[in-house]
Design a protein around this motif. Structure first.
Motif, short mmCIF file in Angstrom:
data_model
loop_
_atom_site.label_atom_id
_atom_site.label_comp_id
_atom_site.label_asym_id
_atom_site.label_seq_id
_atom_site.Cartn_x
_atom_site.Cartn_y
_atom_site.Cartn_z
N VAL A 52 66.34 110.01 -37.96
CA VAL A 52 66.07 109.04 -36.91
C VAL A 52 67.10 107.93 -37.61
N TYR A 92 68.15 103.79 -37.36
CA TYR A 92 67.49 102.50 -37.00
C TYR A 92 68.64 101.52 -37.23
N VAL A 110 68.03 105.92 -25.92
CA VAL A 110 67.59 105.21 -27.57
C VAL A 110 66.18 104.83 -27.15
N ILE A 111 65.51 104.53 -28.14
CA ILE A 111 64.41 103.85 -28.31
C ILE A 111 64.81 102.33 -28.55
N ILE A 145 63.68 98.29 -28.96
CA ILE A 145 62.83 97.22 -29.04
C ILE A 145 63.51 95.94 -28.54
N THR A 174 62.63 105.14 -24.23
CA THR A 174 61.24 104.46 -24.55
C THR A 174 61.67 102.91 -24.73
N ALA A 193 57.80 102.78 -32.91
CA ALA A 193 59.10 103.31 -32.76
C ALA A 193 58.85 104.55 -33.70
N HIS A 194 58.86 104.38 -35.02
CA HIS A 194 58.51 105.40 -35.97
C HIS A 194 57.51 106.60 -35.61
N ALA A 225 59.53 108.48 -32.41
CA ALA A 225 60.77 108.92 -32.79
C ALA A 225 60.77 110.32 -33.35
N ASP A 272 67.12 111.12 -32.82
CA ASP A 272 66.67 109.90 -31.96
C ASP A 272 67.47 108.43 -32.79
N VAL A 299 66.69 104.37 -32.77
CA VAL A 299 65.91 103.14 -32.67
C VAL A 299 66.76 101.87 -32.70
#
Length: 460
Positions: free
Chosen positions: A327, A329, A352-353, A355, A378, A419-420, A423, A427, A429
């Motif tokens: 993953v 980040y 993507v995820i 935040i 997400t 997220a962790h 994922a 993925d 993040v």
């Protein structure tokens, strides 16, 4: 012969000089004023204990200090007032002081009046820092002695005597710095315009008017570089007094940068292959086009190409923090507006995820909702704007129940943890808040560093 800076400070002797805001640019200004024998009144809304001994150190050198909530109530008798960029010039106390004869200025305005060399300045809602950095990097690679300042780099007023006529200065200028500016650089760039900082500006019209000042005082020998794909910046072309160079990734332009068959062209001359640009994202392609329109007669094409192949970007701007368990980040803390987050999301070819969320600058989030629906699987929300972002997403055309997960998180660390947990290998993040940081952090750098710390603490 007296230097320009010494002459400027000498002209302030015998005057009551007030410096409002003891920040990055104004602290060295105060120190140099004291060196020149100019008495200084420092006004700051922070408390004495917030300065870690700086106030006491400056008091021993002779400043007066007015601190706390009433910091603007002691401007009577001021002859010259240096304001900090984020302070509105029309606050009643400042307006009254100006009406009584005080001159309102800033460290940056003084620098522009004294700088002996060519100045290139960049503004816009997004891309300012990266475009400024690219321009400065290309100039340095071409052999120019280059100074970088404004919103990035060192405060430059106190370095004026080090700058030679054949040097180059590249500035990043915010709308706050430009609000009272009455002079323009020889080359100005406006990357784009979208609603931003409406928590400080009265309205969008004032925000646009501030940006306009970057070229409003140019003459026929000067140049402005404008984004032809942005309606507001394209409209500036009719107002320019000097040469206009446009950049567009959507269409060919007569005088400026555009795309053709995977090449960045300048006035029908191929300059840079898109695949040579190391930075991801269409917005970074636009940043390069703006930069090329600035340096096209200053930097050889081969130098431009060499720089593009090696420049890895600026911290907090789609910055790869780490890859863990397959993953990736990314830290995009600079994204303090919807348009900036949209650009970040479009840098990837998969969902993507995300935040997002933070301090509320009172700007609309309607445009962000459809992009989240297209690009996010997400959505992890935190901060004051969480509900606005969620509402814009749920109201977006094409949003159907269950098509993306939306979760509220207690804070950034909680969001990273979620997220962790969610994922899977492959993925992405990305923390791209679409909001300012001031609800929980001092600035976007502190927020980005916190995100990186949380991500680097994750374990498999």
């Amino acid at each position: 012969m007296e230097s320009a800076l010494k002459g400027y400070f000498s002209s302030l002797k015998g005057k009551r000089v007030t410096v409002i805001g003891l920040g990055v640019s104004n602290t060295p200004l105060v120190e140099r004023l004291l060196d020149a024998g100019v008495p200084v009144l420092v006004c700051d809304k922070r408390r004495r204990e917030d300065f870690n001994g700086l106030i006491e150190s400056l008091e021993r050198r002779g400043i007066e200090a007015v601190l706390g909530p009433d910091y603007l109530d002691h401007l009577d008798g001021s002859d010259v007032i240096f304001r900090t960029p984020g302070l509105r010039p029309d606050l009643p106390q400042i307006a009254q002081a100006v009406a009584r004869g005080a001159q309102l200025t800033s460290e940056m305005e003084a620098f522009l009046s004294l700088c002996p060399c060519r100045i290139i300045a960049v503004t816009g809602s997004d891309g300012k820092t990266t475009t400024t950095t690219i321009i400065a990097g290309m100039l340095k690679a071409a052999g120019y002695r280059t100074f970088v300042g404004g919103n990035i780099g060192n405060p430059l007023l106190c370095q004026v005597d080090e700058i030679r006529p054949d040097d180059m200065v590249v500035l990043e200028l915010s709308s706050f710095q430009l609000l009272t500016m009455r002079q323009s650089p020889s080359i100005a760039v406006v990357t784009n315009l979208a609603p931003n900082h409406l928590d400080v500006h009265k309205d969008m019209d004032e925000y646009v008017a501030a940006k306009r000042n970057i070229f409003a005082y140019q003459d026929a020998c000067d140049k402005v570089v404008l984004n032809a794909d942005n309606e507001l910046t394209a409209g500036f072309a009719q107002e320019a007094r000097g040469q206009v160079a446009l950049f567009s990734r959507k269409k060919a332009v007569e005088n400026g940068c555009y795309l053709k068959d995977g090449m960045v062209m300048y006035c029908r001359r191929p300059v840079l292959h898109v695949e040579d640009i190391l930075l991801p994202g269409l917005h970074n392609l636009e940043n390069y086009m703006a930069a090329i329109a600035v340096v096209e007669d200053l930097v050889p094409d081969e130098v431009i190409r060499g720089f593009a192949r090696t420049f890895g970007g600026v911290s907090h701007r789609i910055e790869l923090v780490r890859e863990l368990d397959g993953v990736r980040y990314y830290n995009d803390s600079i994204a303090s507006s919807p348009s900036r987050t949209i650009a970040g999301l479009r840098s990837f070819d998969q969902k993507v995820i995300l935040i997002a969320g933070g301090y509320d600058k009172h700007i609309p989030y309607d445009v962000l909702g459809p992009e989240i629906v297209r690009s996010v699987k997400t959505l992890l929300l935190t901060g004051d704007t969480a509900e606005k972002i969620k509402a814009a997403t749920l109201a977006a055309l094409g949003c159907r129940p269950g098509m993306l997960d939306i979760e509220d998180c207690a804070g950034l660390e909680d969001a990273v943890g979620r997220a962790h947990a969610l994922a899977r290998p492959g993925d992405i993040v990305i923390m791209s808040p679409a909001s300012a940081s001031f609800d929980r952090f001092k600035n976007f750098e502190e927020r980005g560093n916190a995100f990186k710390s949380f991500v680097n603490a994750l374990e498999t």
